[in-house]
Design a protein around this motif. Structure first.
Motif, PDB file in Angstrom:
ATOM      1  N   MET A   1       1.725  11.205  10.503  1.00 49.64           N
ATOM      2  CA  MET A   1       2.998  11.626  10.197  1.00 49.64           C
ATOM      3  C   MET A   1       3.376  10.981   8.779  1.00 49.64           C
ATOM      4  O   MET A   1       4.332  11.538   7.845  1.00 49.64           O
ATOM      5  CB  MET A   1       4.026  11.289  11.232  1.00 49.64           C
ATOM      6  N   LEU A   2       3.191   9.672   8.383  1.00 47.18           N
ATOM      7  CA  LEU A   2       3.505   8.994   7.542  1.00 47.18           C
ATOM      8  C   LEU A   2       2.274   8.309   6.700  1.00 47.18           C
ATOM      9  O   LEU A   2       2.536   7.835   5.912  1.00 47.18           O
ATOM     10  CB  LEU A   2       4.372   7.600   7.902  1.00 47.18           C
ATOM     11  N   THR A   3       1.075   8.817   7.236  1.00 51.54           N
ATOM     12  CA  THR A   3      -0.144   8.257   6.607  1.00 51.54           C
ATOM     13  C   THR A   3      -0.146   8.539   4.985  1.00 51.54           C
ATOM     14  O   THR A   3      -0.543   7.547   4.302  1.00 51.54           O
ATOM     15  CB  THR A   3      -1.303   8.714   7.292  1.00 51.54           C
ATOM     16  N   ASP A   4       0.097   9.744   4.586  1.00 51.03           N
ATOM     17  CA  ASP A   4      -0.029   9.976   3.115  1.00 51.03           C
ATOM     18  C   ASP A   4       1.101  10.010   2.468  1.00 51.03           C
ATOM     19  O   ASP A   4       1.352  10.637   1.364  1.00 51.03           O
ATOM     20  CB  ASP A   4      -0.552  11.463   3.190  1.00 51.03           C
ATOM     21  N   ARG A   5       2.074   9.484   2.655  1.00 52.93           N
ATOM     22  CA  ARG A   5       3.548   9.351   2.047  1.00 52.93           C
ATOM     23  C   ARG A   5       3.665   7.839   1.592  1.00 52.93           C
ATOM     24  O   ARG A   5       3.306   6.569   2.157  1.00 52.93           O
ATOM     25  CB  ARG A   5       4.612   9.670   2.925  1.00 52.93           C
ATOM     26  N   ASP A   6       4.556   7.632   0.487  1.00 50.43           N
ATOM     27  CA  ASP A   6       5.145   6.332   0.155  1.00 50.43           C
ATOM     28  C   ASP A   6       6.186   6.005   1.092  1.00 50.43           C
ATOM     29  O   ASP A   6       7.156   6.626   1.978  1.00 50.43           O
ATOM     30  CB  ASP A   6       5.896   6.358  -1.135  1.00 50.43           C
ATOM     31  N   LEU A   7       6.040   4.622   1.590  1.00 50.78           N
ATOM     32  CA  LEU A   7       6.760   4.205   2.545  1.00 50.78           C
ATOM     33  C   LEU A   7       7.956   3.609   2.262  1.00 50.78           C
ATOM     34  O   LEU A   7       8.265   2.430   1.873  1.00 50.78           O
ATOM     35  CB  LEU A   7       5.986   3.133   3.412  1.00 50.78           C
ATOM     36  N   THR A   8       9.177   4.342   2.049  1.00 45.67           N
ATOM     37  CA  THR A   8      10.392   4.074   1.602  1.00 45.67           C
ATOM     38  C   THR A   8      11.432   4.719   2.673  1.00 45.67           C
ATOM     39  O   THR A   8      11.181   5.571   3.402  1.00 45.67           O
ATOM     40  CB  THR A   8      10.931   4.555   0.412  1.00 45.67           C
ATOM     41  N   VAL A   9      12.599   3.998   2.634  1.00 48.60           N
ATOM     42  CA  VAL A   9      13.847   4.456   3.188  1.00 48.60           C
ATOM     43  C   VAL A   9      13.955   6.035   3.175  1.00 48.60           C
ATOM     44  O   VAL A   9      14.286   6.751   4.070  1.00 48.60           O
ATOM     45  CB  VAL A   9      15.027   3.732   3.004  1.00 48.60           C
ATOM     46  N   GLY A  10      13.815   6.355   1.843  1.00 46.39           N
ATOM     47  CA  GLY A  10      13.925   7.594   1.580  1.00 46.39           C
ATOM     48  C   GLY A  10      12.841   8.766   2.436  1.00 46.39           C
ATOM     49  O   GLY A  10      13.299   9.858   2.902  1.00 46.39           O
ATOM     50  N   THR A  11      11.718   8.211   2.210  1.00 49.27           N
ATOM     51  CA  THR A  11      10.679   8.946   3.117  1.00 49.27           C
ATOM     52  C   THR A  11      11.068   9.100   4.789  1.00 49.27           C
ATOM     53  O   THR A  11      10.880  10.040   5.303  1.00 49.27           O
ATOM     54  CB  THR A  11       9.272   8.209   2.866  1.00 49.27           C
ATOM     55  N   LEU A  12      11.310   8.047   5.240  1.00 46.93           N
ATOM     56  CA  LEU A  12      11.829   8.055   6.392  1.00 46.93           C
ATOM     57  C   LEU A  12      13.001   8.918   6.987  1.00 46.93           C
ATOM     58  O   LEU A  12      13.104   9.638   7.916  1.00 46.93           O
ATOM     59  CB  LEU A  12      12.018   6.500   7.093  1.00 46.93           C
ATOM     60  N   LEU A  13      13.874   8.835   5.994  1.00 48.99           N
ATOM     61  CA  LEU A  13      15.098   9.724   6.156  1.00 48.99           C
ATOM     62  C   LEU A  13      14.676  11.127   6.075  1.00 48.99           C
ATOM     63  O   LEU A  13      15.185  11.908   6.766  1.00 48.99           O
ATOM     64  CB  LEU A  13      16.094   9.530   5.194  1.00 48.99           C
ATOM     65  N   SER A  14      13.773  11.486   5.291  1.00 49.23           N
ATOM     66  CA  SER A  14      13.166  13.045   5.061  1.00 49.23           C
ATOM     67  C   SER A  14      12.422  13.221   6.532  1.00 49.23           C
ATOM     68  O   SER A  14      12.602  14.448   6.979  1.00 49.23           O
ATOM     69  CB  SER A  14      12.174  13.107   3.871  1.00 49.23           C
ATOM     70  N   VAL A  15      11.360  12.387   6.946  1.00 49.06           N
ATOM     71  CA  VAL A  15      10.384  12.837   8.052  1.00 49.06           C
ATOM     72  C   VAL A  15      11.301  12.981   9.351  1.00 49.06           C
ATOM     73  O   VAL A  15      11.114  13.775  10.023  1.00 49.06           O
ATOM     74  CB  VAL A  15       9.512  11.880   8.220  1.00 49.06           C
ATOM     75  N   LEU A  92       1.061   1.698   8.591  1.00 47.42           N
ATOM     76  CA  LEU A  92       0.778   0.508   7.885  1.00 47.42           C
ATOM     77  C   LEU A  92      -0.438  -0.153   8.373  1.00 47.42           C
ATOM     78  O   LEU A  92      -1.325  -0.443   7.530  1.00 47.42           O
ATOM     79  CB  LEU A  92       1.894  -0.455   8.068  1.00 47.42           C
ATOM     80  N   ALA A  93      -0.906   0.144   9.678  1.00 49.10           N
ATOM     81  CA  ALA A  93      -2.206  -0.377  10.217  1.00 49.10           C
ATOM     82  C   ALA A  93      -3.296   0.322   9.527  1.00 49.10           C
ATOM     83  O   ALA A  93      -4.354  -0.299   9.215  1.00 49.10           O
ATOM     84  CB  ALA A  93      -2.177  -0.441  11.593  1.00 49.10           C
ATOM     85  N   PHE A  94      -3.131   1.387   9.411  1.00 50.71           N
ATOM     86  CA  PHE A  94      -4.013   2.496   8.670  1.00 50.71           C
ATOM     87  C   PHE A  94      -4.290   2.120   7.175  1.00 50.71           C
ATOM     88  O   PHE A  94      -5.364   2.132   6.609  1.00 50.71           O
ATOM     89  CB  PHE A  94      -3.826   3.921   8.906  1.00 50.71           C
ATOM     90  N   ARG A  95      -3.046   2.160   6.555  1.00 54.06           N
ATOM     91  CA  ARG A  95      -3.064   2.003   5.279  1.00 54.06           C
ATOM     92  C   ARG A  95      -3.731   0.705   4.364  1.00 54.06           C
ATOM     93  O   ARG A  95      -4.327   0.586   3.572  1.00 54.06           O
ATOM     94  CB  ARG A  95      -1.586   2.075   4.559  1.00 54.06           C
ATOM     95  N   PHE A  96      -3.530  -0.235   5.327  1.00 54.37           N
ATOM     96  CA  PHE A  96      -3.946  -1.696   4.732  1.00 54.37           C
ATOM     97  C   PHE A  96      -4.939  -2.059   5.742  1.00 54.37           C
ATOM     98  O   PHE A  96      -4.912  -3.537   6.095  1.00 54.37           O
ATOM     99  CB  PHE A  96      -2.846  -2.803   4.853  1.00 54.37           C
ATOM    100  N   SER A  97      -5.571  -1.202   6.123  1.00 57.12           N
ATOM    101  CA  SER A  97      -6.599  -1.997   7.268  1.00 57.12           C
ATOM    102  C   SER A  97      -7.841  -2.681   6.374  1.00 57.12           C
ATOM    103  O   SER A  97      -8.571  -3.262   7.365  1.00 57.12           O
ATOM    104  CB  SER A  97      -7.442  -0.780   7.878  1.00 57.12           C
ATOM    105  N   ASN A  98      -8.044  -2.704   5.108  1.00 53.26           N
ATOM    106  CA  ASN A  98      -8.981  -3.372   4.452  1.00 53.26           C
ATOM    107  C   ASN A  98      -8.325  -4.796   3.954  1.00 53.26           C
ATOM    108  O   ASN A  98      -9.056  -5.730   3.490  1.00 53.26           O
ATOM    109  CB  ASN A  98      -9.499  -2.707   3.225  1.00 53.26           C
ATOM    110  N   LEU A  99      -7.089  -5.099   4.323  1.00 53.63           N
ATOM    111  CA  LEU A  99      -6.560  -6.270   3.986  1.00 53.63           C
ATOM    112  C   LEU A  99      -7.005  -7.419   5.022  1.00 53.63           C
ATOM    113  O   LEU A  99      -7.324  -7.053   6.296  1.00 53.63           O
ATOM    114  CB  LEU A  99      -5.097  -6.153   3.946  1.00 53.63           C
ATOM    115  N   PRO A 100      -6.723  -8.829   4.838  1.00 54.20           N
ATOM    116  CA  PRO A 100      -6.979  -9.779   5.538  1.00 54.20           C
ATOM    117  C   PRO A 100      -5.897  -9.691   6.616  1.00 54.20           C
ATOM    118  O   PRO A 100      -5.055  -9.546   6.659  1.00 54.20           O
ATOM    119  CB  PRO A 100      -6.937 -11.011   4.899  1.00 54.20           C
TER     120      PRO A 100
END
Length: 290
Positions: A1-15, A92-100
């Motif tokens: 649902m949010l995987t391919d979107r910028d994570l902003t307040v505007g995105t959340l309000l749209s979705v 977030l878990a998907f997007r930054f899975s390569n981070l420490p």
């Protein structure tokens, strides 16, 4: 649902627009009833002084309706924003899975602040705008001078906050960068780095708190001046009933409370602007957003 979107307040309000839209409708209904309370109290006071009880019963009905809407909204809000937090965490878990794991854990926590902003700060801002406009109109109804004094104070508040925006952004950035290192530092199981880390967190939090104290101290001086001026003007220059004087003072205070929601919202937005930059898919160097 949010995987391919910028994570902003505007995105959340749209979705989640329909679910959030319903809770906003409840907020507006609750705020509209809240705004009417001082006016109806003033009517009730004048009515009781002349042994007319109908305004008193109207006030009671208004308060009961306010309680019902408030309870329904809070039950609904918990479920809506809980679901938003779940979707944010997954994205977030998907997007930054390569981070420490330290940075990933911190960013998931920061991402939840977007939902916190939508659940707590944004509704207060919406209610504040409605309350602010209604209070200004009702003060103008009693006297244009009362409304003018309120507008002068509002302009002063915005000017004061503008001076603090970049400072809030800078200290929030430093705090967030330190939080991202927490798990990595704790994994070292060494007293010295852990001590330094928590001291740095404290220093950044103290800087933010001190900045907030100066900002809100200045703003409260302006708001207190508004309430005192309108009370003085109403009693010395207007020919109104005791109930009307009560309404004027109440709406002056409501205007002050509503106006106070503005810097609270802007301060939260300063922090979120840094967080959303950090959560951006490009993962570049954070720069202040305007």
């Amino acid at each position: 649902m949010l995987t391919d979107r910028d994570l902003t307040v505007g995105t959340l309000l749209s979705v989640f627009r329909w679910r959030v839209g319903l809770t906003w409708a409840l907020i507006l209904s609750e705020t509209a009833l809240t705004v009417l309370i001082p006016l109806f109290i003033g009517f009730a006071i004048d009515g009781l002084l002349t042994e007319v009880f109908q305004p008193f019963f109207y006030l009671g009905a208004l308060l009961i309706a306010l309680i019902l809407i408030g309870v329904i909204r809070r039950i609904y809000d918990t479920r809506v924003y809980g679901n938003i937090r779940v979707e944010l965490g997954k994205a977030l878990a998907f997007r930054f899975s390569n981070l420490p794991i330290s940075s990933l854990n911190a960013r998931i926590g920061m991402g939840r602040e977007l939902a916190d902003f939508m659940e707590e700060t944004l509704p207060s801002a919406i209610a504040g705008v409605v309350q602010f406009v209604a209070s200004g109109i009702l003060l103008f109804y009693f006297s244009p001078t009362l409304a003018l004094s309120a507008c002068v104070v509002l302009f002063g508040m915005i000017s004061v906050y503008t001076l603090f925006h970049s400072t809030f952004w800078r200290w929030n950035r430093a705090l967030n960068e330190q939080v991202e290192q927490q798990v990595r530092i704790l994994e070292q199981r060494s007293d010295r780095p852990t001590h330094v880390h928590f001291n740095r967190l404290r220093q950044f939090e103290v800087k933010l708190s001190d900045t907030e104290a100066v900002l809100y101290g200045t703003i409260f001086v302006l708001l207190i001046g508004l309430v005192l001026f309108n009370l003085w003007f109403a009693t010395q220059h207007l020919s109104v009933t005791p109930g009307a004087i009560f309404s004027i003072v109440s709406y002056s205070w409501e205007f002050a409370e509503a106006a106070l929601a503005l810097p609270v919202t802007l301060q939260s937005w300063s922090r979120l602007s840094e967080i959303t930059t950090r959560l951006d898919r490009s993962n570049g160097t954070a720069q202040p957003r305007t």
